[in-house]
Write an enzyme that holds these catalytic residues in place. Structure first.
Site, PDB file in Angstrom:
ATOM      1  N   ASN A 183       0.776  -1.028  -0.095  1.00  0.00           N
ATOM      2  CA  ASN A 183      -0.126   0.010   0.243  1.00  0.00           C
ATOM      3  C   ASN A 183       0.892   1.083   0.003  1.00  0.00           C
ATOM      4  O   ASN A 183       0.311   2.182   0.564  1.00  0.00           O
ATOM      5  CB  ASN A 183      -0.914  -0.043   0.953  1.00  0.00           C
ATOM      6  CG  ASN A 183      -1.806  -1.180   1.088  1.00  0.00           C
ATOM      7  OD1 ASN A 183      -2.300  -1.818   0.238  1.00  0.00           O
ATOM      8  ND2 ASN A 183      -1.905  -1.690   2.578  1.00  0.00           N
ATOM      9  N   ARG A 184       1.930   1.080  -0.483  1.00  0.00           N
ATOM     10  CA  ARG A 184       2.987   2.397  -0.647  1.00  0.00           C
ATOM     11  C   ARG A 184       3.142   3.053   0.799  1.00  0.00           C
ATOM     12  O   ARG A 184       3.772   4.176   0.928  1.00  0.00           O
ATOM     13  CB  ARG A 184       2.328   3.358  -1.356  1.00  0.00           C
ATOM     14  CG  ARG A 184       2.043   2.949  -2.780  1.00  0.00           C
ATOM     15  CD  ARG A 184       3.487   2.752  -3.824  1.00  0.00           C
ATOM     16  NE  ARG A 184       3.125   1.944  -5.001  1.00  0.00           N
ATOM     17  CZ  ARG A 184       3.151   1.221  -5.217  1.00  0.00           C
ATOM     18  NH1 ARG A 184       3.209  -0.217  -4.546  1.00  0.00           N
ATOM     19  NH2 ARG A 184       3.090   0.579  -6.650  1.00  0.00           N
TER      20      ARG A 184
END
Ligand SMILES: Cc1cc2nc3c(=O)[nH]c(=O)nc-3n(C[C@H](O)[C@H](O)[C@H](O)COP(=O)(O)O)c2cc1C
Length: 217
Positions: free
Chosen positions: A189-190
């Site tokens: 999710n970065r």
């Protein structure tokens, strides 16, 4: 160009302050060895950033040829664009991207020419034809065509046939003395992990101890 629209999951393996050695240069060596073990192609390649006398930045790949407590050693032509830039402004950056491992190391610091004896020693360790190439290419200068370049190489090959090749005085090593070293680990999710080590040069020219801090992804 499918890669432009791909969203890869960078995995759950985490990185926090307790996973890293207190000495970032020792930690860097561990990650380099792990990149070697993972058979990353040219694991010692990094992107060197410089800023020239006109404040233009430029990046190019070079190969790391040594690392110890003094810093990160690479070799090049001192009269190349990067050599000219470092002469005008020693502030440089280095980016190692070990993408299949979701890892990156970003280094900031200043480049110093190593002493001649160290460049001699490294030059002597290179294959004969690479040594000849250092004489036959005036790195970053213009040349009219490939044939002219091959001609320069052939001339130098003939000149140094069967003899030891001395190091040209315009060719040698630099050492990057790091003041910032960031270890980056890709996460899902970065929400990546970024742990940065920072130190500074005191007024007396002494490097302070490393401080460690976390950056937002
Ligand atoms: C994988 C790879 C490794 C390279 N290693 C070096 C190196 O160690 N030293 C070097 O001078 N150039 C190396 N080069 C070439 C540089 O990227 C660059 O073209 C050259 O140094 C001239 O850069 P400059 O004109 O900005 O000075 C390498 C290129 C690649 C792609």
């Amino acid at each position: 160009m499918d890669s432009l629209n791909r969203h890869e999951d960078y995995g759950q393996e985490s990185l926090d302050e307790t996973h890293l050695l207190a000495d970032p240069i020792e930690q860097f060596k561990i990650w380099l060895r792990e990149a070697e073990a993972a058979e990353i192609y040219e694991p010692n390649a990094f992107v060197l950033g410089t800023v020239d006398a006109e404040n233009h930045s430029r990046s190019r790949t070079v190969l790391l040829k040594g690392v110890d407590e003094r810093g990160f050693f690479f070799a090049t032509n001192y009269l190349s664009r990067k050599g000219e830039a470092v002469a005008a402004n020693p502030n440089v950056s280095a980016a190692f991207g070990w993408y299949p491992m979701y890892r990156q190391v970003l280094i900031q610091g200043f480049a110093e020419k190593v002493v001649g004896a160290e460049s001699d020693e490294y030059f002597a360790s290179r294959p004969h034809d690479s040594q000849v190439a250092a004489w036959s290419s005036h790195q970053s200068q213009l040349i009219e065509n490939r044939a002219a370049l091959d001609g320069q190489f052939d001339q130098a090959l003939a000149k140094f046939d069967g003899v030891e090749v001395p190091r040209p005085d315009y060719w040698g090593g630099y050492r990057i003395v790091a003041t910032r070293i960031e270890f980056w680990k890709g996460r899902s999710n970065r929400m990546h992990d970024r742990i940065e080590f920072v130190r500074h040069m005191t007024m007396d020219g002494v490097l302070s101890d490393w401080q460690v801090q976390r950056l937002q992804p």
